[in-house]
Every structure is written in structure tokens, then in C-alpha cells.
Design a protein around this motif. Structure first.
Motif, short mmCIF file in Angstrom:
data_model
loop_
_atom_site.label_atom_id
_atom_site.label_comp_id
_atom_site.label_asym_id
_atom_site.label_seq_id
_atom_site.Cartn_x
_atom_site.Cartn_y
_atom_site.Cartn_z
N GLU A 159 0.83 -1.21 0.00
CA GLU A 159 0.00 0.00 0.00
C GLU A 159 0.86 1.26 0.00
OE1 GLU A 159 -3.39 2.00 -0.42
OE2 GLU A 159 -3.36 -0.16 -0.19
N ARG A 160 1.91 1.27 0.81
CA ARG A 160 2.80 2.44 0.87
C ARG A 160 3.54 2.62 -0.44
NH1 ARG A 160 2.56 6.82 3.55
NH2 ARG A 160 2.95 6.05 5.64
N GLU A 161 3.97 1.54 -1.06
CA GLU A 161 4.67 1.64 -2.34
C GLU A 161 3.74 2.20 -3.42
OE1 GLU A 161 7.89 -2.03 -1.81
OE2 GLU A 161 5.99 -2.37 -2.87
N ARG A 162 2.47 1.86 -3.36
CA ARG A 162 1.51 2.43 -4.33
C ARG A 162 1.40 3.94 -4.14
NH1 ARG A 162 -3.71 -1.64 -4.81
NH2 ARG A 162 -2.59 -3.59 -4.64
N GLU A 163 1.34 4.37 -2.88
CA GLU A 163 1.24 5.81 -2.61
C GLU A 163 2.47 6.54 -3.13
OE1 GLU A 163 -1.34 5.73 1.56
OE2 GLU A 163 0.84 5.61 1.63
N VAL A 164 3.64 5.99 -2.85
CA VAL A 164 4.89 6.61 -3.32
C VAL A 164 4.93 6.60 -4.85
CG1 VAL A 164 7.40 6.37 -3.39
CG2 VAL A 164 6.19 6.08 -1.23
N MET A 165 4.57 5.47 -5.44
CA MET A 165 4.58 5.34 -6.91
C MET A 165 3.73 6.42 -7.56
SD MET A 165 2.31 4.21 -9.47
CE MET A 165 1.21 3.04 -8.67
N ARG A 170 3.55 11.41 -10.63
CA ARG A 170 2.93 12.72 -10.87
C ARG A 170 3.95 13.86 -10.88
NH1 ARG A 170 -2.46 12.12 -6.94
NH2 ARG A 170 -3.73 10.94 -8.43
N GLY A 171 5.22 13.52 -10.64
CA GLY A 171 6.27 14.53 -10.74
C GLY A 171 6.75 15.11 -9.43
N TYR A 172 6.31 14.54 -8.30
CA TYR A 172 6.76 15.03 -7.01
C TYR A 172 8.25 14.72 -6.82
CZ TYR A 172 2.00 15.80 -5.13
OH TYR A 172 0.74 16.24 -4.89
N ALA A 173 8.98 15.64 -6.21
CA ALA A 173 10.36 15.37 -5.81
C ALA A 173 10.35 14.47 -4.58
CB ALA A 173 11.08 16.68 -5.50
N TYR A 174 11.48 13.79 -4.33
CA TYR A 174 11.54 12.89 -3.17
C TYR A 174 11.19 13.63 -1.87
CZ TYR A 174 13.82 9.19 -5.90
OH TYR A 174 14.10 8.20 -6.82
N LYS A 175 11.70 14.84 -1.72
CA LYS A 175 11.42 15.61 -0.50
C LYS A 175 9.93 15.93 -0.38
CE LYS A 175 12.94 19.76 2.00
NZ LYS A 175 13.82 20.95 1.96
N GLU A 176 9.27 16.21 -1.51
CA GLU A 176 7.84 16.50 -1.48
C GLU A 176 7.04 15.25 -1.13
OE1 GLU A 176 7.39 20.01 -4.84
OE2 GLU A 176 7.68 17.94 -5.51
N SER A 184 10.65 9.73 5.85
CA SER A 184 11.93 10.35 5.53
C SER A 184 12.25 10.23 4.04
CB SER A 184 13.04 9.67 6.34
OG SER A 184 13.27 8.35 5.86
N VAL A 185 13.14 11.09 3.58
CA VAL A 185 13.57 11.03 2.18
C VAL A 185 14.24 9.69 1.91
CG1 VAL A 185 15.12 12.03 0.46
CG2 VAL A 185 13.81 13.53 1.96
N LYS A 186 15.00 9.19 2.87
CA LYS A 186 15.66 7.89 2.72
C LYS A 186 14.63 6.78 2.52
CE LYS A 186 19.21 5.10 2.78
NZ LYS A 186 20.18 5.09 1.66
N THR A 187 13.54 6.85 3.25
CA THR A 187 12.48 5.85 3.11
C THR A 187 11.83 5.95 1.74
OG1 THR A 187 12.06 5.86 5.49
CG2 THR A 187 10.32 4.99 4.08
N VAL A 188 11.64 7.17 1.25
CA VAL A 188 11.10 7.36 -0.10
C VAL A 188 12.02 6.70 -1.12
CG1 VAL A 188 10.53 9.04 -1.91
CG2 VAL A 188 9.90 9.50 0.48
N GLU A 189 13.32 6.94 -0.99
CA GLU A 189 14.28 6.36 -1.93
C GLU A 189 14.20 4.83 -1.91
OE1 GLU A 189 17.94 7.94 -0.52
OE2 GLU A 189 17.70 9.88 -1.53
N THR A 190 14.05 4.27 -0.73
CA THR A 190 13.94 2.81 -0.61
C THR A 190 12.68 2.30 -1.31
OG1 THR A 190 15.12 2.83 1.51
CG2 THR A 190 13.78 0.89 1.02
#
Length: 217
Positions: A159-165, A170-176, A184-190
Motif C-alpha cells: 500500500e505504501r509503495e503504491r502511494e509513493v509510486m 505525478r512529478g513530485y520530488a523525493y522531499k515533497e 523520511s527522504v531515505k524511506t522514499v528512496e527505498t
């Protein structure tokens, strides 16, 4: 179970208490709200006990989601109809929820009077969709959206991966993305690395194209 005054009866299922309170206030003069629930198990119990005309059902819930609620109660309360009321306007959520048994799907941008009308129509047996979402359903039945393929691909993601995907596509930066999801940004990268690996894609550009082709944006 319509009231003696002829008002429709409703159960509100959503995991955000403030949203449930707002919906109850909007409906107060027109609809009898019999109860509320914030997760799948509580929702199943409430629907079986209260047998409302309509269940206002969020798509994403703790315990399995709106489709799981319908799976567990639909045959036991055949007179109850389900109207999805969700923040999500993604094709896979709309199509999956309708396939799961909902009679309609509207987004949370709907106005109070529009929601009252949607409840009445669904209770009468009509199918109700926000205008843009109706196209997803028509396209799915026409075969221009590969529903089975979408489901199979998305089943690989959490579910979280779908949200991040969806946000990355949609063009969001990792920080956004991190700010939007309170991670965290690190978690987004993962999560992004995991999504690309599971979908066998090599870049966020390919991810955007993949999501756009499947009407997931």
C-alpha cells in the motif's frame, strides 16, 4: 431500513474521525446516520447490526480496505447498497471497488447536496459516479484498460509503495513525497527502488509512462 419519515439510513466508514464528523454534519438534515466505523472489522459489525440503506465506504481502510468489507457482508445484507466515497480517483481503485460490489464511486470533493442525491440514487438501485470516474468504468468494460494487468502489477506493491509510486509518477520530488506521506527522504528512496524493481522499470520517467498508460495518475 428507511426511517418512518422516509429518510435514507446510512453508515459512514472512514478511518478519519474528522472526515466522518464533517459528513455526518452535511447529511444531518436529510439522512439518518445510524453509525460510523474506522476499520474493516468495525465496519462489518456495524453494517450487519444496523442494516442501513447505504454504506458510505472509503476505499483504503485498516484491516483490508473497502472491498474486504463488501466481501464479508454483501450476501448477508443484500438490501444494503455500497457507495464508495474516497479521496482516490485512480483507475485501479475505481474499477476494483466497482468489481468488489459498490454501486457507485464519488470523490471527497463532492458537495453535501450532491452526496445526498448520490445516496438516494444508489439506494434506489442506480449506479452513481463522479463524471471523470465514469470514463474509467466504461473504458474497463470496453477493454481499453487492461484491468487484469493493472491488478497483477499493483498486487506486487505494498500500500505504501503504491502511494509513493503515484506521487513520483505525478512529478513530485523525493522531499515533497516525504512531506506528503510523513516519512523520511531515505524511506522514499527505498520505496522507489523497490517499486522500480518490482515493476521491472529503470527510471521515474518510465514509471510515469507506465502509470499514465494505466490511468493511475
Amino acid at each position: 431500513m428507511t426511517t418512518p419519515e422516509g429518510r435514507r439510513t446510512v453508515v459512514i466508514v472512514d478511518d478519519h474521525a474528522m472526515f466522518r464528523t464533517g459528513v455526518r454534519a452535511e447529511l444531518a438534515d436529510h439522512v439518518e446516520v445510524l453509525g460510523e466505523a474506522a476499520d474493516v472489522d468495525t465496519a462489518v459489525g456495524a453494517v450487519l447490526a444496523l442494516r442501513p440503506d447505504v454504506v458510505l465506504l472509503d476505499v483504503h481502510l485498516p484491516g483490508g480496505g473497502g472491498v474486504e468489507v463488501m466481501r464479508r457482508v454483501a450476501t448477508r445484507v443484500p438490501e444494503t447498497r455500497f457507495l464508495a466515497l474516497s479521496v482516490s480517483d485512480a483507475a485501479e481503485d475505481v474499477i476494483g471497488t466497482i468489481r468488489g460490489g459498490a454501486r457507485g464511486y464519488v470523490t471527497k470533493t463532492i458537495t453535501g447536496p450532491e452526496l445526498v442525491s448520490a445516496i438516494d440514487r444508489v439506494a434506489d438501485g442506480d449506479a452513481v459516479f463522479s463524471p471523470r470516474l465514469a470514463g474509467f468504468v466504461l473504458d474497463a468494460f470496453a477493454g481499453s484498460i487492461a484491468v487484469a494487468q493493472v491488478d497483477e502489477d499493483l498486487d506486487r506493491l505494498t500500500e505504501r509503495e503504491r502511494e509513493v509510486m503515484r506521487l513520483i509518477a505525478r512529478g513530485y520530488a523525493y522531499k515533497e513525497v516525504a512531506g506528503e506521506l510523513f516519512i523520511s527522504v531515505k524511506t522514499v528512496e527505498t520505496h522507489v527502488s523497490s517499486v522500480l524493481r518490482k515493476l521491472q522499470l529503470s527510471s521515474r520517467h518510465e514509471l510515469t509512462r507506465w502509470a499514465s498508460e494505466r490511468r493511475l495518475l
